[in-house]
Design an enzyme around this catalytic site. Structure first.
Site, PDB file in Angstrom:
ATOM      1  N   GLY A  13       6.772   3.796   4.215  1.00  0.00           N
ATOM      2  CA  GLY A  13       6.887   4.980   5.058  1.00  0.00           C
ATOM      3  C   GLY A  13       8.184   4.947   5.825  1.00  0.00           C
ATOM      4  N   GLY A  14       8.304   5.887   6.716  1.00  0.00           N
ATOM      5  CA  GLY A  14       9.530   6.013   7.473  1.00  0.00           C
ATOM      6  C   GLY A  14       9.884   4.762   8.258  1.00  0.00           C
TER       7      GLY A  14
ATOM      8  N   LEU B 119       0.837  -1.199   0.000  1.00  0.00           N
ATOM      9  CA  LEU B 119       0.000   0.000   0.000  1.00  0.00           C
ATOM     10  C   LEU B 119       0.867   1.242   0.000  1.00  0.00           C
ATOM     11  CD1 LEU B 119      -2.639  -0.926   2.717  1.00  0.00           C
ATOM     12  CD2 LEU B 119      -3.081  -0.605   0.297  1.00  0.00           C
ATOM     13  N   GLY B 120       2.039   1.109   0.578  1.00  0.00           N
ATOM     14  CA  GLY B 120       2.904   2.273   0.640  1.00  0.00           C
ATOM     15  C   GLY B 120       4.133   1.973   1.460  1.00  0.00           C
TER      16      GLY B 120
ATOM     17  N   GLY C 121       8.685   1.514   7.618  1.00  0.00           N
ATOM     18  CA  GLY C 121       8.597   0.221   6.964  1.00  0.00           C
ATOM     19  C   GLY C 121       7.573   0.218   5.857  1.00  0.00           C
TER      20      GLY C 121
ATOM     21  N   ASP D  64       5.541  13.436  13.658  1.00  0.00           N
ATOM     22  CA  ASP D  64       5.760  13.192  12.237  1.00  0.00           C
ATOM     23  C   ASP D  64       4.461  13.389  11.453  1.00  0.00           C
ATOM     24  OD1 ASP D  64       7.275  12.663  10.037  1.00  0.00           O
ATOM     25  OD2 ASP D  64       7.299  10.485  10.298  1.00  0.00           O
TER      26      ASP D  64
END
Ligand SMILES: *[C@@H]1O[C@H](CO)[C@@H](O)[C@H](O)[C@H]1NC(C)=O
Ligand SMILES: *[C@@H]1O[C@H](CO)[C@@H](O)[C@H](O)[C@H]1NC(C)=O
Ligand SMILES: *[C@@H]1O[C@H](CO)[C@@H](O)[C@H](O)[C@H]1NC(C)=O
Ligand SMILES: *[C@@H]1O[C@H](CO)[C@@H](O)[C@H](O)[C@H]1NC(C)=O
Ligand SMILES: *[C@@H]1O[C@H](CO)[C@@H](O)[C@H](O)[C@H]1NC(C)=O
Ligand SMILES: *[C@@H]1O[C@H](CO)[C@@H](O)[C@H](O)[C@H]1NC(C)=O
Ligand SMILES: *[C@@H]1O[C@H](CO)[C@@H](O)[C@H](O)[C@H]1NC(C)=O
Length: 922
Positions: free
Chosen positions: A588-589, A585-586, A591, A707
């Site tokens: 990120g910072g 799905l994506g 994982g 964040d």
């Protein structure tokens, strides 16, 4: 001694008699006209229509007397009253609580104008036998668990009485219960599995309003006492069970549902049957032929192969229906196969050019569950069999290997297991994406692997996954069973505790049994009352000795759930298709995030932490997660569970179908989304503000997100936002994931003092929120390298431009439809954005201020209904401080209770609100 005892008894008796008189006088006052009732004199025992025994009132019989008025609350002091019949009058107002009337056996209140029924109405009514409440204009209410202790209940009749929720499981456990009449209500969910043990004769559930009853009706086959079954006009699906055990069944109304499959011949042969209706379903196969003299309404509007009673279908049709049976007769297949010639362009079926022999069966992506029927072997002309991308389980039938013309078989991406049959070398075989194929099934998994028992048997009436359907994809070890059950329970809990109440001001109490999440796209499983949620305590220093423990008392959940949010890596592998590329799905910072999908289609998001990011030891990690799972708010993405195995650290979140705010704000064109309207942007801003405000206010556990950015703002299908990834920074090893490493990724959002000194306060999030507001206004990223030098850094540029109010138009995203109202609203938000990004932390407002500025703006765009505001556990209208107080006060107790005090404290709680206090799971 004896004398003393006697006098004590006498005294208490006379007190009771006196209170009976008082209650009867209250009653006489509250109803009218009493003149023609014959209620004269001061001793109610001499009144007409009133019976007494030993001076105590035992029966009041006033049916059809044209009575008006209300019932007084003192009525429940008539503790010896066993019969109260008031049906067919015009009594009105709220019913008082009858709680404590432990002698009451017969209670007829149907056909009046009562406006509501209190939640404790049935408390302590342990002698109840016959109850009728039909045809009263009640406010919507739920059947309370108190009824479960009325174990002598024979008749419960409450049709057309505004009952919501699902049919309680306990009905199946009431051994004397013969009649349930709940037609014309607002019931949802399925038939309780516990009905199989009941002695019910008479079951009226027809014509539910609203979403209706649904799921399988298989359990009817086990209800051998049935005489009359009215299920018409609902959403029941699956096939008609074998009812040959129901030897007294004379009336069976199944019309206007979504039933599929063949009409069982056992039904046509049932001796007792007098009256049956099947019209308007999706029934298949030959048109049923019932005995002469039976009143039949099986009419048209089904998917029978032809409409001539008793005439058989084409052989190919029958074979195809056997195959469909393996899949549990899915509705889509029934819809597509509704005549007698499979070669006349049936979906999923391709024939040879002569339109005689079936050559291809293509069920790719057909959302099938169930098993592959060996009947496929009967299609000897078949060349190609495609079953890829479904949820099929069981084995590949051996008979397929001996099909002479078969050239290709594609079963990719299912949950098949067992040995792959020995196909000829020429056969192209695709079996990828079946993690358990080639293994032997776990003992006790129960799947016969083939044959005609389809999904309809592996699905509970409510359509929720059962143990066996989940374990159908389990590991060979069998250990996984418990874990899978745990996951199922977790999912159930995730979706199960959502409730949606139209809240009114004076509704005082509500309990958030467990926080909400919208795993299932908002649909609520039916048998919620079977789920108990227990949040076990965290001890004071935040060191979680155990995580949330969740147990289920639901009959098909058993004890196996045990109670934690730990999910095994095998399960996560399985649901994410072994962490496949397609499921990403994506990134990120922390994982990579994968989409996972359970058997029932429920989606989850699985975050697999980068190796090394989570430096903390297992205990510390678990303690931290224990806290995170406790943080619940409808604008925070819920953490549903986690996995710690070896170096693996995974977190399981609710799935947010619309992805990130970034995708909708900056990359909408690439993603094929429409641009966000200003109204949507405002709503999202407010959602984020509320989520962060909540985080900031969690007292000693106060969270600072650190964040905040559009890729951490996720959207649901309703385009409402939730903040994700809160608390994760704290999981990183100290120093490792702090400022230096994060600077690059999220530079545009970092508050200056944080960037420089690493000093963290809540004002760091306020700054980042201000940046998000700027992005919402401009449609530009915090850091946009494609812009000229002087406008690359959004905050600097934005603040500079809006310093001159006239120029504000310059920053507004050109895709926003501007009218005067929008313009004003944008100006206000621009000002807030500037305020939030003030250089000095102390000049920035707190999140509460942002909420206060934004909510009236959102309000102004809203249609009058605020219904959706109430659909998720935590209540917006409740002052946050109060939520927190409760939250803290209950830390260490087993459930979170939220209480709302209002000025209107004297109004009794609404029945459904009361239910939340007294019931499991809802
Ligand atoms: C209670 O209901 C049952 C079932 O309808 C009926 O047979 C019985 O006569 C009723 N009993 C009384 C006391 O009304
Ligand atoms: C339901 O009850 C109301 C009275 O509360 C009555 O007017 C109406 O006709 C009833 N509807 C049905 C379908 O019986
Ligand atoms: C049925 O219940 C749902 C949810 O409780 C509610 O939104 C709906 O209005 C109800 N429908 C009717 C017809 O009462
Ligand atoms: C019905 O009864 C059979 C055996 O009597 C049992 O195997 C089956 O699980 C029951 N089905 C339901 C839905 O209760
Ligand atoms: C249909 O298939 C059967 C068996 O494979 C074969 O004998 C027959 O010739 C085929 N018919 C046509 C029209 O292809
Ligand atoms: C599995 O079933 C669900 C619904 O039951 C469906 O949404 C999903 O697409 C199915 N999976 C596959 C791979 O077909
Ligand atoms: C369900 O299971 C029962 C036995 O447990 C079996 O007799 C019946 O045929 C099955 N029903 C379907 C639709 O497969």
């Amino acid at each position: 001694m004896g004398w003393l005892l006697l006098s004590v008894l006498t005294l208490s008796l006379s007190i009771a008699m006196a209170s009976d008189s008082t209650a009867m006088l209250d009653l006489a006052k509250a109803i009218n006209p009493v003149a023609n009732l014959g209620w004269t004199g001061s001793d109610p025992c001499n009144w007409k229509n009133v019976d007494c025994t030993n001076g105590r009132v035992t029966a009041i019989r006033l049916p059809g007397q044209n009575l008006k008025g209300t019932l007084p609350s003192s009525i429940n002091s008539l503790s010896m009253l066993s019969i109260l019949t008031l049906q067919g009058n015009s009594l009105s107002g709220p019913l008082p609580s009858f709680s404590g009337m432990s002698s009451l056996q017969t209670l007829y209140l149907d056909g009046n104008q009562f406006s509501s029924i209190p939640g404790d109405f049935f408390r302590g009514l342990t002698s109840l036998q016959n109850v009728s409440l039909d045809d009263n204009p009640f406010e919507q209410w739920l059947l309370p668990s108190d009824l479960a202790s009325a174990d002598g209940l024979v008749l419960f009749s409450a049709s057309n009485a505004s009952i919501g929720g699902s049919i309680p499981e306990y009905f199946g456990g009431l051994q004397s219960l013969e009649s349930i009449r709940l037609s014309y209500n607002n019931l949802t969910g399925g038939l309780p599995a516990s009905f199989d043990k009941s002695s019910l004769k008479n079951l009226w559930l027809n014509n539910q309003r609203g979403p209706m009853l649904s799921g399988s009706i298989m359990v009817l086959g086990n209800m051998t006492f049935l005489t009359q079954v009215w299920l018409q006009t609902n959403g029941f699906s699956g096939s008609i069970p074998d009812l040959s055990g129901c030897k007294s069944l004379f009336d069976l109304q199944l019309r206007d549902n979504a039933l599929t499959g063949l009409v069982p011949s056992s039904l046509m042969e049932l001796q007792s049957l007098m009256n049956v209706s099947l019209r308007n379903n999706k029934l298949q196969g030959p048109y049923p032929q019932f005995k002469d003299g039976i009143k039949v309404d099986n009419g048209k509007l089904n998917d029978f192969c032809r409409y001539d009673p008793g005439v058989p279908c084409d052989d190919r049709v029958m074979v195809l229906l056997e195959i469909a049976a393996g899949f549990g007769y899915p509705a889509a297949v029934a819809d597509a196969w509704s005549d007698n010639d499979p070669c006349s362009n049936w979906l999923y079926v391709t024939c040879d050019p002569q339109k005689k022999n079936i050559t291809v069966l293509n069920f790719a992506n057909a959302k099938l569950s169930g098993t592959i029927s060996p009947s496929i072997g009967k299609l000897s002309s078949l060349r190609s069999l495609i079953l890829s991308n479904n949820n099929l389980t069981g084995k590949i039938p051996d008979v397929l290997a001996s099909m002479p013309n078969l050239q290709s078989v594609d079963v990719e991406n299912n949950d098949l297991f067992g040995e792959v049959p020995n196909f000829r070398k020429e056969v192209t075989l695709k079996t990828d994406g079946n993690p358990l194929l080639g293994t032997t099934p776990a003992p006790g998994r129960g799947g016969s692997g083939s044959g005609s028992s389809g999904g309809s048997n592996s699905t509970t009436p409510s359509g929720m996954p059962t143990t066996s359907s989940i374990t159908g994809s389990g590991s060979p070890t069998g250990v996984i069973v418990g874990v899978a059950v745990g996951l199922a329970v977790l999912m159930l809990i995730g979706v199960g505790v959502i409730y949606c109440v139209r809240k009114k001001r004076h509704q005082k109490f509500r309990r958030v049994q467990n926080p909400p999440s919208l795993l299932n796209g908002g649909s609520v499983p039916s048998d919620l009352q079977s789920i108990k949620v227990e949040l076990s305590s965290l001890n004071g220093n935040g060191n979680a000795s155990e995580q949330h423990s969740r147990a289920s008392s639901g009959p098909h959940m058993g004890e196996a759930a045990g109670g934690s949010m730990v999910i095994s890596i095998q399960v996560l592998r399985l649901v994410t298709n072994n962490f496949s590329e397609e499921n990403i799905l994506g990134k990120g910072g922390f994982g990579v995030v994968y989409k996972g999908e359970l058997h029932d289609g429920t989606k989850i998001a699985v975050k697999r932490m980068e190796a090394g990011v989570m430096g903390k030891g297992m205990n510390e990690f678990q303690a931290e997660i224990g806290v995170l799972t406790k943080v619940r708010h409808r604008h925070l993405v819920a953490l549903l569970g986690y996995c710690v195995e070896g170096n693996e650290r995974l977190l399981v979140y609710e799935y947010m179908p619309q992805g990130t705010l970034g995708q909708h704000l900056f990359d909408y064109a690439q993603n094929g989304y429409p641009p966000l309207s200003w109204k949507q942007r405002l709503t999202i801003a407010l959602d984020v503000a509320r989520g962060v405000e909540y985080l900031h206010s969690l007292a000693q556990k106060s969270f600072i997100h650190r964040d905040l950015k559009p890729s951490n703002v996720l959207l649901g299908d309703d385009m409402r936002a939730k903040v994700s990834d809160f608390g994760l920074v704290k999981l990183a090893p100290d120093g490792k994931y702090s400022v230096e490493t994060r600077l690059a990724g999220t530079f545009g959002y970092l508050a200056p003092e944080y960037a420089v000194t690493g000093r963290v306060t809540t004002k760091v999030d306020v700054f980042a929120f201000g940046v998000i507001l700027m992005e919402l206004i401009t449609g530009r990223r915090a850091l946009d390298e494609s812009q000229p030098e002087d406008s690359m850094h959004l905050v600097t540029w934005f603040r500079r431009v809006i310093a001159n109010k006239e120029k504000i138009g310059k920053v507004i995203d050109p895709v926003i439809d501007l009218d005067e109202e929008t313009y004003k609203s944008i100006c206000t938000v621009a000002e807030l954005a500037g305020h939030c990004t003030a250089r000095e932390p102390h000049q920035r407002p707190d999140m509460g201020h942002a909420v206060n500025v934004l909510s009236p703006l959102v309000q102004q765009w809203k249609p009058t209904s605020t219904e959706d505001e109430d659909c998720f556990g935590i209540d917006l209208d409740m002052p946050l401080a109060q939520v927190l107080k409760r939250w803290q006060a209950n830390e260490g107790t087993s459930t979170m209770t939220l209480m709302e005090e209002t000025s209107n404290a004297s109004i009794p709680p609404k029945p459904y609100a009361e239910n939340f206090l007294s019931k499991d799971g809802r």
